[in-house]
Design an enzyme around this catalytic site. Structure first.
Site, PDB file in Angstrom:
ATOM      1  N   GLU A 260     -30.213 -56.197 -21.437  1.00 25.24           N
ATOM      2  CA  GLU A 260     -31.176 -55.110 -21.270  1.00 25.24           C
ATOM      3  C   GLU A 260     -32.535 -55.530 -21.832  1.00 25.24           C
ATOM      4  O   GLU A 260     -32.581 -56.270 -22.808  1.00 25.24           O
ATOM      5  CB  GLU A 260     -30.663 -53.844 -21.971  1.00 25.24           C
ATOM      6  CG  GLU A 260     -29.371 -53.330 -21.375  1.00 25.24           C
ATOM      7  CD  GLU A 260     -28.812 -52.099 -22.101  1.00 25.24           C
ATOM      8  OE1 GLU A 260     -29.386 -51.703 -23.146  1.00 25.24           O
ATOM      9  OE2 GLU A 260     -27.811 -51.533 -21.623  1.00 25.24           O
ATOM     10  N   HIS A 278     -29.915 -46.857 -20.357  1.00 30.26           N
ATOM     11  CA  HIS A 278     -29.254 -46.689 -21.658  1.00 30.26           C
ATOM     12  C   HIS A 278     -29.674 -45.358 -22.300  1.00 30.26           C
ATOM     13  O   HIS A 278     -30.189 -45.313 -23.421  1.00 30.26           O
ATOM     14  CB  HIS A 278     -29.593 -47.862 -22.586  1.00 30.26           C
ATOM     15  CG  HIS A 278     -28.551 -48.098 -23.641  1.00 30.26           C
ATOM     16  ND1 HIS A 278     -28.195 -49.340 -24.083  1.00 30.26           N
ATOM     17  CD2 HIS A 278     -27.771 -47.235 -24.350  1.00 30.26           C
ATOM     18  CE1 HIS A 278     -27.261 -49.253 -25.008  1.00 30.26           C
ATOM     19  NE2 HIS A 278     -26.983 -47.976 -25.195  1.00 30.26           N
TER      20      HIS A 278
END
Length: 526
Positions: A260, A278
Protein backbone atom coordinates in the site's frame (compact mmCIF):
# COMPACT_ATOMS: atom_id res chain seq x y z
CA UNK A 1 8.36 12.93 30.24
CA UNK A 2 8.47 13.53 26.48
CA UNK A 3 6.17 11.76 24.00
CA UNK A 4 6.84 11.68 20.25
CA UNK A 5 3.79 11.23 17.99
CA UNK A 6 5.03 10.04 14.58
CA UNK A 7 1.69 9.61 12.74
CA UNK A 8 -1.55 11.61 12.68
CA UNK A 9 -3.56 10.40 15.69
CA UNK A 10 -6.89 11.85 16.79
CA UNK A 11 -5.77 14.63 19.12
CA UNK A 12 -8.90 14.59 21.27
CA UNK A 13 -8.21 10.92 21.99
CA UNK A 14 -4.80 11.86 23.40
CA UNK A 15 -6.48 13.93 26.10
CA UNK A 16 -5.08 11.81 28.93
CA UNK A 17 -1.54 12.73 27.87
CA UNK A 18 -2.25 16.40 27.24
CA UNK A 19 -3.96 16.83 30.62
CA UNK A 20 -0.99 15.43 32.53
CA UNK A 21 1.34 18.33 33.40
CA UNK A 22 4.37 16.03 33.46
CA UNK A 23 3.95 15.17 29.77
CA UNK A 24 5.34 17.07 26.80
CA UNK A 25 3.77 16.00 23.49
CA UNK A 26 5.65 16.57 20.21
CA UNK A 27 4.16 15.80 16.78
CA UNK A 28 6.55 14.99 13.92
CA UNK A 29 4.91 13.34 10.92
CA UNK A 30 6.44 11.64 7.87
CA UNK A 31 9.90 11.51 9.43
CA UNK A 32 12.52 9.22 7.90
CA UNK A 33 14.22 6.50 9.91
CA UNK A 34 17.36 8.62 10.10
CA UNK A 35 15.43 11.62 11.35
CA UNK A 36 13.76 9.57 14.11
CA UNK A 37 17.09 8.00 15.10
CA UNK A 38 18.55 11.49 15.55
CA UNK A 39 15.87 12.60 18.02
CA UNK A 40 14.83 9.28 19.61
CA UNK A 41 17.12 9.64 22.68
CA UNK A 42 15.08 12.69 23.74
CA UNK A 43 11.84 10.74 24.20
CA UNK A 44 10.32 8.43 26.81
CA UNK A 45 7.44 7.28 24.58
CA UNK A 46 6.70 7.00 20.86
CA UNK A 47 3.19 6.77 19.39
CA UNK A 48 2.50 5.51 15.86
CA UNK A 49 -0.29 4.25 13.65
CA UNK A 50 0.64 1.99 10.73
CA UNK A 51 2.67 4.35 8.53
CA UNK A 52 5.84 4.80 10.62
CA UNK A 53 8.09 1.79 11.12
CA UNK A 54 9.85 1.58 14.46
CA UNK A 55 12.93 -0.42 13.49
CA UNK A 56 15.68 -2.01 15.54
CA UNK A 57 17.95 0.88 14.63
CA UNK A 58 15.46 3.38 16.07
CA UNK A 59 14.97 1.30 19.21
CA UNK A 60 18.71 0.90 19.73
CA UNK A 61 19.18 4.67 19.49
CA UNK A 62 16.30 5.46 21.89
CA UNK A 63 18.27 5.37 25.14
CA UNK A 64 15.41 6.74 27.28
CA UNK A 65 12.50 5.01 25.57
CA UNK A 66 10.13 3.16 27.90
CA UNK A 67 7.05 2.50 25.78
CA UNK A 68 5.90 2.36 22.16
CA UNK A 69 2.18 2.83 21.57
CA UNK A 70 0.37 1.62 18.44
CA UNK A 71 -2.99 3.34 17.85
CA UNK A 72 -4.60 0.23 16.36
CA UNK A 73 -4.24 -3.53 16.49
CA UNK A 74 -1.40 -4.78 14.29
CA UNK A 75 2.15 -4.15 15.47
CA UNK A 76 3.98 -5.55 12.45
CA UNK A 77 5.52 -2.08 11.89
CA UNK A 78 7.31 -2.35 15.26
CA UNK A 79 10.35 -4.58 15.89
CA UNK A 80 8.97 -6.44 18.91
CA UNK A 81 12.09 -8.52 19.48
CA UNK A 82 14.30 -5.44 19.65
CA UNK A 83 11.87 -3.67 21.98
CA UNK A 84 11.60 -6.69 24.27
CA UNK A 85 15.37 -7.12 24.51
CA UNK A 86 15.67 -3.51 25.68
CA UNK A 87 12.78 -3.84 28.13
CA UNK A 88 10.58 -1.42 26.19
CA UNK A 89 6.87 -2.09 26.55
CA UNK A 90 4.80 -2.15 23.36
CA UNK A 91 1.09 -1.47 23.80
CA UNK A 92 -1.72 -1.43 21.26
CA UNK A 93 -5.46 -0.72 21.10
CA UNK A 94 -7.06 -4.00 19.99
CA UNK A 95 -10.71 -3.17 20.68
CA UNK A 96 -11.22 0.37 19.43
CA UNK A 97 -11.90 -0.38 15.78
CA UNK A 98 -13.98 -3.56 16.10
CA UNK A 99 -17.32 -2.00 15.17
CA UNK A 100 -15.81 0.17 12.43
CA UNK A 101 -14.18 -2.84 10.74
CA UNK A 102 -17.35 -4.90 11.17
CA UNK A 103 -19.60 -2.31 9.59
CA UNK A 104 -17.15 -1.69 6.76
CA UNK A 105 -17.16 -5.41 5.97
CA UNK A 106 -20.96 -5.48 5.86
CA UNK A 107 -21.02 -2.37 3.68
CA UNK A 108 -18.52 -3.91 1.28
CA UNK A 109 -20.52 -7.13 1.11
CA UNK A 110 -23.73 -5.26 0.25
CA UNK A 111 -21.92 -3.17 -2.35
CA UNK A 112 -20.38 -6.31 -3.83
CA UNK A 113 -23.71 -8.14 -3.98
CA UNK A 114 -25.54 -5.25 -5.65
CA UNK A 115 -22.77 -3.77 -7.83
CA UNK A 116 -23.31 -0.39 -6.21
CA UNK A 117 -19.96 1.29 -7.04
CA UNK A 118 -20.02 0.07 -10.66
CA UNK A 119 -23.57 1.34 -11.18
CA UNK A 120 -22.68 4.70 -9.63
CA UNK A 121 -19.70 5.17 -11.94
CA UNK A 122 -21.91 4.46 -14.96
CA UNK A 123 -24.35 7.10 -13.82
CA UNK A 124 -21.44 9.51 -13.53
CA UNK A 125 -20.81 8.79 -17.20
CA UNK A 126 -24.48 9.67 -17.95
CA UNK A 127 -25.34 6.02 -18.69
CA UNK A 128 -28.59 4.55 -17.29
CA UNK A 129 -28.11 0.76 -17.48
CA UNK A 130 -30.15 -1.32 -15.05
CA UNK A 131 -29.65 -4.75 -16.64
CA UNK A 132 -25.87 -4.62 -16.53
CA UNK A 133 -25.87 -4.38 -12.75
CA UNK A 134 -28.33 -7.04 -11.65
CA UNK A 135 -27.10 -8.28 -8.29
CA UNK A 136 -27.92 -11.03 -5.82
CA UNK A 137 -29.68 -11.03 -2.46
CA UNK A 138 -27.84 -11.90 0.72
CA UNK A 139 -30.87 -13.75 2.05
CA UNK A 140 -30.41 -17.55 2.00
CA UNK A 141 -26.80 -17.21 0.82
CA UNK A 142 -24.04 -18.86 2.84
CA UNK A 143 -21.39 -16.62 4.33
CA UNK A 144 -18.10 -18.25 5.29
CA UNK A 145 -16.35 -16.31 8.05
CA UNK A 146 -12.68 -17.24 8.25
CA UNK A 147 -11.59 -16.21 11.75
CA UNK A 148 -14.08 -15.92 14.60
CA UNK A 149 -12.40 -13.29 16.72
CA UNK A 150 -14.13 -10.10 17.81
CA UNK A 151 -14.67 -8.75 14.30
CA UNK A 152 -15.53 -12.12 12.72
CA UNK A 153 -18.19 -12.77 15.36
CA UNK A 154 -19.69 -9.31 14.92
CA UNK A 155 -19.84 -9.78 11.14
CA UNK A 156 -21.54 -13.16 11.60
CA UNK A 157 -24.12 -11.65 13.94
CA UNK A 158 -25.04 -8.93 11.46
CA UNK A 159 -25.10 -11.32 8.52
CA UNK A 160 -27.76 -13.34 10.31
CA UNK A 161 -29.94 -10.23 10.39
CA UNK A 162 -29.88 -10.44 6.59
CA UNK A 163 -31.09 -14.06 6.89
CA UNK A 164 -27.79 -15.45 5.67
CA UNK A 165 -26.58 -18.93 6.60
CA UNK A 166 -23.33 -18.41 8.49
CA UNK A 167 -20.52 -20.95 8.75
CA UNK A 168 -17.14 -20.31 10.28
CA UNK A 169 -13.57 -21.49 10.56
CA UNK A 170 -11.36 -20.87 13.57
CA UNK A 171 -8.84 -23.42 14.86
CA UNK A 172 -9.44 -22.20 18.42
CA UNK A 173 -13.23 -22.44 18.45
CA UNK A 174 -14.38 -25.89 19.54
CA UNK A 175 -17.84 -27.49 19.19
CA UNK A 176 -19.05 -26.29 22.59
CA UNK A 177 -18.17 -22.69 21.80
CA UNK A 178 -19.62 -22.92 18.28
CA UNK A 179 -22.98 -23.90 19.79
CA UNK A 180 -22.84 -20.84 22.06
CA UNK A 181 -22.04 -18.61 19.06
CA UNK A 182 -24.76 -20.29 16.99
CA UNK A 183 -22.27 -20.67 14.14
CA UNK A 184 -21.56 -23.96 12.41
CA UNK A 185 -17.79 -24.35 12.63
CA UNK A 186 -16.12 -26.46 9.95
CA UNK A 187 -12.70 -26.97 8.46
CA UNK A 188 -11.47 -24.70 5.69
CA UNK A 189 -12.12 -27.11 2.83
CA UNK A 190 -15.73 -27.55 3.93
CA UNK A 191 -16.18 -23.81 4.36
CA UNK A 192 -14.74 -23.04 0.94
CA UNK A 193 -17.03 -25.59 -0.70
CA UNK A 194 -20.16 -24.38 1.11
CA UNK A 195 -19.88 -20.60 0.89
CA UNK A 196 -21.36 -18.11 -1.57
CA UNK A 197 -19.50 -15.25 0.13
CA UNK A 198 -16.20 -15.64 2.00
CA UNK A 199 -14.81 -12.97 4.33
CA UNK A 200 -11.46 -13.23 6.11
CA UNK A 201 -10.85 -11.83 9.59
CA UNK A 202 -7.41 -13.10 10.51
CA UNK A 203 -4.13 -11.42 11.48
CA UNK A 204 -1.21 -11.51 9.08
CA UNK A 205 1.10 -14.33 10.18
CA UNK A 206 3.31 -16.86 8.43
CA UNK A 207 0.40 -19.31 8.60
CA UNK A 208 -2.21 -16.95 7.13
CA UNK A 209 -0.12 -15.29 4.40
CA UNK A 210 -1.48 -16.44 1.05
CA UNK A 211 -4.20 -18.55 2.69
CA UNK A 212 -6.55 -17.67 -0.18
CA UNK A 213 -4.56 -18.89 -3.16
CA UNK A 214 -5.01 -20.76 -6.43
CA UNK A 215 -5.28 -24.10 -4.64
CA UNK A 216 -7.87 -22.97 -2.10
CA UNK A 217 -9.85 -20.94 -4.66
CA UNK A 218 -10.19 -24.15 -6.67
CA UNK A 219 -12.03 -25.67 -3.67
CA UNK A 220 -14.65 -22.90 -3.74
CA UNK A 221 -18.00 -22.70 -5.49
CA UNK A 222 -18.07 -21.31 -8.99
CA UNK A 223 -19.22 -17.71 -8.70
CA UNK A 224 -18.01 -17.20 -5.14
CA UNK A 225 -17.52 -13.63 -3.89
CA UNK A 226 -14.52 -12.90 -1.65
CA UNK A 227 -13.94 -10.10 0.86
CA UNK A 228 -10.80 -8.99 2.70
CA UNK A 229 -11.08 -6.16 5.21
CA UNK A 230 -8.47 -7.71 7.54
CA UNK A 231 -4.85 -7.71 6.40
CA UNK A 232 -3.15 -7.41 3.04
CA UNK A 233 -1.38 -10.59 1.95
CA UNK A 234 -3.91 -13.09 3.30
CA UNK A 235 -5.20 -13.28 -0.26
CA UNK A 236 -2.72 -14.15 -3.00
CA UNK A 237 -3.56 -11.20 -5.26
CA UNK A 238 -2.28 -12.65 -8.59
CA UNK A 239 -4.26 -15.86 -7.90
CA UNK A 240 -7.41 -13.83 -7.19
CA UNK A 241 -6.86 -11.82 -10.36
CA UNK A 242 -6.57 -14.99 -12.45
CA UNK A 243 -9.64 -16.56 -10.80
CA UNK A 244 -11.77 -13.49 -11.53
CA UNK A 245 -10.58 -13.35 -15.14
CA UNK A 246 -11.41 -17.06 -15.50
CA UNK A 247 -14.91 -16.56 -14.05
CA UNK A 248 -14.30 -18.82 -11.06
CA UNK A 249 -14.68 -15.87 -8.67
CA UNK A 250 -17.66 -13.63 -9.43
CA UNK A 251 -16.27 -10.62 -7.60
CA UNK A 252 -14.15 -9.35 -4.74
CA UNK A 253 -14.29 -6.54 -2.21
CA UNK A 254 -10.84 -5.52 -0.96
CA UNK A 255 -9.92 -2.95 1.67
CA UNK A 256 -6.33 -4.05 2.30
CA UNK A 257 -3.49 -4.93 -0.05
CA UNK A 258 -0.08 -6.56 0.27
CA UNK A 259 1.61 -3.32 -0.79
CA UNK A 260 0.00 0.00 0.00
CA UNK A 261 -0.77 2.50 -1.44
CA UNK A 262 -2.16 0.09 -4.03
CA UNK A 263 -3.04 2.57 -6.76
CA UNK A 264 -1.28 0.48 -9.44
CA UNK A 265 -2.57 -2.91 -8.27
CA UNK A 266 -3.83 -4.98 -11.25
CA UNK A 267 -6.95 -5.98 -9.28
CA UNK A 268 -8.20 -2.40 -9.61
CA UNK A 269 -8.36 -2.87 -13.38
CA UNK A 270 -11.11 -5.51 -13.04
CA UNK A 271 -14.73 -4.30 -13.07
CA UNK A 272 -15.66 -7.20 -10.77
CA UNK A 273 -13.49 -5.78 -7.99
CA UNK A 274 -14.57 -3.05 -5.61
CA UNK A 275 -11.94 -1.56 -3.35
CA UNK A 276 -11.32 1.02 -0.66
CA UNK A 277 -7.99 2.47 0.57
CA UNK A 278 -7.68 0.66 3.92
CA UNK A 279 -10.74 2.31 5.48
CA UNK A 280 -11.73 -0.49 7.88
CA UNK A 281 -10.89 1.56 10.98
CA UNK A 282 -11.56 4.96 9.45
CA UNK A 283 -14.52 6.24 11.39
CA UNK A 284 -14.51 9.23 13.71
CA UNK A 285 -15.51 6.99 16.59
CA UNK A 286 -12.83 4.37 15.96
CA UNK A 287 -10.05 6.93 15.52
CA UNK A 288 -10.99 8.57 18.79
CA UNK A 289 -11.28 5.21 20.56
CA UNK A 290 -7.90 3.80 19.51
CA UNK A 291 -6.19 7.11 20.31
CA UNK A 292 -7.81 7.22 23.74
CA UNK A 293 -6.99 3.59 24.52
CA UNK A 294 -3.34 3.81 23.52
CA UNK A 295 -2.83 7.17 25.25
CA UNK A 296 -4.14 5.76 28.53
CA UNK A 297 -1.93 2.68 28.21
CA UNK A 298 1.17 4.74 27.44
CA UNK A 299 0.48 6.98 30.43
CA UNK A 300 0.17 3.95 32.70
CA UNK A 301 3.51 2.56 31.55
CA UNK A 302 5.24 5.89 32.10
CA UNK A 303 3.79 6.03 35.62
CA UNK A 304 4.72 2.44 36.41
CA UNK A 305 1.12 1.23 36.59
CA UNK A 306 -0.21 -2.13 35.27
CA UNK A 307 -1.48 -2.13 31.68
CA UNK A 308 -3.98 -4.41 29.97
CA UNK A 309 -2.72 -4.31 26.37
CA UNK A 310 1.01 -4.98 26.68
CA UNK A 311 1.90 -6.89 23.52
CA UNK A 312 5.43 -8.00 24.35
CA UNK A 313 6.13 -7.96 28.08
CA UNK A 314 4.11 -9.75 30.77
CA UNK A 315 3.40 -8.21 34.13
CA UNK A 316 5.69 -9.67 36.79
CA UNK A 317 6.79 -8.38 40.17
CA UNK A 318 10.44 -7.49 40.66
CA UNK A 319 10.91 -10.09 43.40
CA UNK A 320 9.85 -12.88 41.03
CA UNK A 321 11.73 -11.75 37.94
CA UNK A 322 14.97 -13.56 38.86
CA UNK A 323 13.19 -16.83 39.63
CA UNK A 324 10.58 -16.88 36.87
CA UNK A 325 12.22 -14.70 34.23
CA UNK A 326 14.03 -17.51 32.36
CA UNK A 327 10.79 -19.50 32.16
CA UNK A 328 8.77 -16.77 30.41
CA UNK A 329 10.42 -17.45 27.05
CA UNK A 330 10.15 -21.21 27.56
CA UNK A 331 6.45 -20.90 28.42
CA UNK A 332 5.66 -19.03 25.22
CA UNK A 333 7.72 -21.52 23.19
CA UNK A 334 5.80 -24.46 24.67
CA UNK A 335 2.47 -22.82 23.89
CA UNK A 336 3.41 -21.92 20.31
CA UNK A 337 4.90 -25.37 19.67
CA UNK A 338 1.97 -27.44 20.90
CA UNK A 339 -0.55 -25.22 19.10
CA UNK A 340 1.10 -26.04 15.78
CA UNK A 341 1.13 -29.81 16.23
CA UNK A 342 -2.53 -29.89 17.30
CA UNK A 343 -4.74 -30.09 14.22
CA UNK A 344 -8.08 -30.15 16.07
CA UNK A 345 -9.85 -27.30 17.90
CA UNK A 346 -8.43 -27.22 21.41
CA UNK A 347 -11.02 -27.92 24.10
CA UNK A 348 -8.78 -28.23 27.14
CA UNK A 349 -5.24 -27.44 28.21
CA UNK A 350 -3.67 -28.83 31.38
CA UNK A 351 -0.53 -27.11 32.64
CA UNK A 352 1.65 -29.01 35.12
CA UNK A 353 4.32 -27.09 37.03
CA UNK A 354 6.77 -29.39 38.83
CA UNK A 355 9.65 -28.51 41.10
CA UNK A 356 10.70 -25.26 42.77
CA UNK A 357 8.43 -23.24 40.45
CA UNK A 358 5.40 -24.66 42.23
CA UNK A 359 6.13 -22.46 45.26
CA UNK A 360 5.19 -19.28 43.41
CA UNK A 361 2.17 -17.58 41.90
CA UNK A 362 2.53 -18.69 38.28
CA UNK A 363 -0.23 -16.61 36.71
CA UNK A 364 2.36 -14.87 34.54
CA UNK A 365 3.66 -18.17 33.14
CA UNK A 366 0.15 -19.53 32.55
CA UNK A 367 -0.86 -16.36 30.70
CA UNK A 368 2.33 -16.56 28.67
CA UNK A 369 1.62 -20.18 27.72
CA UNK A 370 -1.91 -19.23 26.63
CA UNK A 371 -0.56 -16.29 24.63
CA UNK A 372 1.86 -18.64 22.86
CA UNK A 373 -0.91 -21.17 22.29
CA UNK A 374 -3.29 -18.65 20.73
CA UNK A 375 -0.85 -16.35 18.97
CA UNK A 376 -0.02 -18.46 15.87
CA UNK A 377 -3.50 -17.65 14.56
CA UNK A 378 -4.67 -14.63 16.55
CA UNK A 379 -1.34 -12.70 16.52
CA UNK A 380 -1.61 -9.14 17.87
CA UNK A 381 -5.16 -9.51 19.17
CA UNK A 382 -3.92 -11.71 22.03
CA UNK A 383 -1.45 -10.58 24.69
CA UNK A 384 -0.19 -11.49 28.16
CA UNK A 385 -3.15 -9.84 29.85
CA UNK A 386 -6.14 -10.87 27.75
CA UNK A 387 -4.99 -14.42 26.88
CA UNK A 388 -7.11 -16.12 29.60
CA UNK A 389 -10.22 -14.23 28.47
CA UNK A 390 -9.56 -15.04 24.81
CA UNK A 391 -9.17 -18.73 25.70
CA UNK A 392 -12.38 -18.69 27.73
CA UNK A 393 -14.29 -17.00 24.91
CA UNK A 394 -13.23 -19.84 22.62
CA UNK A 395 -14.42 -22.48 25.07
CA UNK A 396 -10.92 -23.63 26.06
CA UNK A 397 -10.80 -24.99 29.61
CA UNK A 398 -7.56 -24.26 31.43
CA UNK A 399 -6.34 -26.37 34.35
CA UNK A 400 -3.22 -25.48 36.35
CA UNK A 401 -1.53 -28.10 38.57
CA UNK A 402 1.48 -27.44 40.82
CA UNK A 403 3.66 -30.14 42.42
CA UNK A 404 6.92 -29.37 44.22
CA UNK A 405 8.34 -32.90 44.06
CA UNK A 406 10.38 -33.79 40.96
CA UNK A 407 13.15 -36.33 40.32
CA UNK A 408 15.04 -35.51 37.15
CA UNK A 409 14.87 -31.73 36.87
CA UNK A 410 14.86 -28.74 39.19
CA UNK A 411 11.77 -27.48 37.35
CA UNK A 412 9.56 -28.87 34.62
CA UNK A 413 6.61 -27.40 32.72
CA UNK A 414 4.35 -29.92 30.99
CA UNK A 415 1.45 -29.06 28.72
CA UNK A 416 -1.33 -31.42 27.70
CA UNK A 417 -3.88 -30.27 25.10
CA UNK A 418 -7.02 -32.12 24.15
CA UNK A 419 -9.61 -31.67 21.41
CA UNK A 420 -11.96 -33.94 19.45
CA UNK A 421 -10.43 -36.98 21.14
CA UNK A 422 -6.87 -36.05 20.15
CA UNK A 423 -4.30 -35.49 22.92
CA UNK A 424 -0.77 -34.08 22.69
CA UNK A 425 1.70 -33.39 25.48
CA UNK A 426 4.94 -31.43 25.60
CA UNK A 427 7.42 -30.72 28.41
CA UNK A 428 10.32 -28.33 28.75
CA UNK A 429 12.78 -27.00 31.28
CA UNK A 430 15.67 -24.57 31.73
CA UNK A 431 19.07 -26.18 32.31
CA UNK A 432 21.58 -24.77 34.79
CA UNK A 433 23.41 -22.97 31.97
CA UNK A 434 20.22 -21.08 31.13
CA UNK A 435 19.47 -23.08 27.97
CA UNK A 436 15.84 -23.97 27.22
CA UNK A 437 15.20 -27.61 26.35
CA UNK A 438 12.24 -29.66 25.15
CA UNK A 439 12.47 -32.94 27.08
CA UNK A 440 9.24 -34.74 26.17
CA UNK A 441 6.82 -34.85 23.23
CA UNK A 442 3.81 -37.17 23.23
CA UNK A 443 5.48 -39.28 25.94
CA UNK A 444 8.70 -39.67 23.94
CA UNK A 445 11.80 -38.56 25.86
CA UNK A 446 14.19 -36.16 24.13
CA UNK A 447 16.77 -33.46 24.68
CA UNK A 448 16.06 -30.82 22.04
CA UNK A 449 16.92 -27.13 21.89
CA UNK A 450 13.97 -25.32 20.29
CA UNK A 451 14.83 -23.38 17.12
CA UNK A 452 12.79 -21.10 14.89
CA UNK A 453 12.07 -23.75 12.22
CA UNK A 454 11.42 -27.37 13.18
CA UNK A 455 9.87 -30.51 11.68
CA UNK A 456 8.13 -33.19 13.74
CA UNK A 457 8.09 -36.53 11.92
CA UNK A 458 6.46 -39.66 13.45
CA UNK A 459 7.86 -42.68 11.55
CA UNK A 460 8.70 -46.37 11.63
CA UNK A 461 11.90 -46.98 13.56
CA UNK A 462 13.89 -48.83 10.91
CA UNK A 463 17.27 -48.46 9.21
CA UNK A 464 17.54 -45.81 6.49
CA UNK A 465 14.74 -43.51 7.66
CA UNK A 466 17.05 -40.67 8.71
CA UNK A 467 18.86 -40.70 5.38
CA UNK A 468 15.58 -41.02 3.48
CA UNK A 469 14.12 -37.93 5.14
CA UNK A 470 17.38 -36.03 4.70
CA UNK A 471 17.36 -36.81 0.98
CA UNK A 472 13.82 -35.46 0.58
CA UNK A 473 14.72 -32.24 2.35
CA UNK A 474 17.91 -31.91 0.32
CA UNK A 475 15.94 -32.24 -2.90
CA UNK A 476 14.02 -29.11 -1.91
CA UNK A 477 17.11 -27.20 -0.71
CA UNK A 478 16.17 -27.47 2.96
CA UNK A 479 19.29 -27.63 5.13
CA UNK A 480 19.20 -29.71 8.31
CA UNK A 481 20.78 -27.93 11.29
CA UNK A 482 20.15 -30.66 13.86
CA UNK A 483 18.15 -33.81 14.46
CA UNK A 484 17.09 -36.06 17.30
CA UNK A 485 14.99 -39.22 17.49
CA UNK A 486 12.79 -40.21 20.39
CA UNK A 487 11.55 -43.79 20.66
CA UNK A 488 10.04 -46.17 23.19
CA UNK A 489 11.16 -49.46 21.68
CA UNK A 490 13.38 -50.71 18.87
CA UNK A 491 11.45 -51.12 15.62
CA UNK A 492 8.32 -49.37 16.87
CA UNK A 493 7.01 -45.88 16.24
CA UNK A 494 9.56 -43.11 16.75
CA UNK A 495 9.44 -39.32 16.54
CA UNK A 496 12.12 -37.41 14.68
CA UNK A 497 12.60 -33.73 15.56
CA UNK A 498 14.55 -31.85 12.91
CA UNK A 499 15.89 -28.31 13.20
CA UNK A 500 16.12 -26.63 9.80
CA UNK A 501 17.43 -23.29 8.55
CA UNK A 502 14.23 -21.91 7.02
CA UNK A 503 10.61 -22.68 6.25
CA UNK A 504 9.72 -25.78 4.22
CA UNK A 505 8.01 -25.66 0.81
CA UNK A 506 4.59 -27.28 0.70
CA UNK A 507 5.87 -29.71 -1.93
CA UNK A 508 8.56 -30.98 0.46
CA UNK A 509 5.99 -31.57 3.22
CA UNK A 510 3.76 -33.45 0.79
CA UNK A 511 6.68 -35.58 -0.40
CA UNK A 512 7.56 -36.51 3.17
CA UNK A 513 3.94 -37.30 4.08
CA UNK A 514 3.60 -39.73 1.19
CA UNK A 515 6.95 -41.44 1.77
CA UNK A 516 6.87 -45.03 3.02
CA UNK A 517 7.26 -45.38 6.76
CA UNK A 518 6.36 -41.77 7.59
CA UNK A 519 3.03 -41.31 9.38
CA UNK A 520 2.79 -37.53 9.52
CA UNK A 521 4.81 -34.33 9.23
CA UNK A 522 4.31 -31.16 11.24
CA UNK A 523 6.18 -27.92 10.49
CA UNK A 524 6.60 -25.72 13.57
CA UNK A 525 7.68 -22.08 13.33
CA UNK A 526 8.70 -20.47 16.61
Amino acid sequence: MRVLVCDPIEQEGLEALYEDPTMEIVHKYKSTEEEIIAIAPEYDAILVRSATKITKAIIDSATNLKVIGRAGVGVDNIDLDAATLKGIVVVNAPDGNTIAATEHTIGMMLALARNIPQAYFKLQEKVWDRKAFTGVELRNKTLGVVGLGKIGRQVAQRAKAFQMNVVGYDPYVNKERSVELDIEVMDLKELFAASDFITVHLPKTEETMGMINAETIAMMKDGVRILNCARGGIIDEPALYDAIKAGKVKGAAIDVFLKEPAIDNPLLELPEVIATPHLGASTEEAQFSVAKDVAEEVLKVLKGEPVKNAVNIPSISQELINELGPYIGLSETLGKFIAQIMDKPIEKIKINYNGNLAKYDLTTLTNTILKGLLRPVLADSVNYVNAPIVAKNRGIKVEEIKTESLKNYANLITLEVEGSGVVHNLAGTIFSNGEAKLVQLDNYSMDTTPTKHMLIVPHNDKPGMIGHIGNILGKYDVNVAGMQVGRKEIGGVAIMIISIDHSVPTEALEAMCTAEGIFDVRYVCL
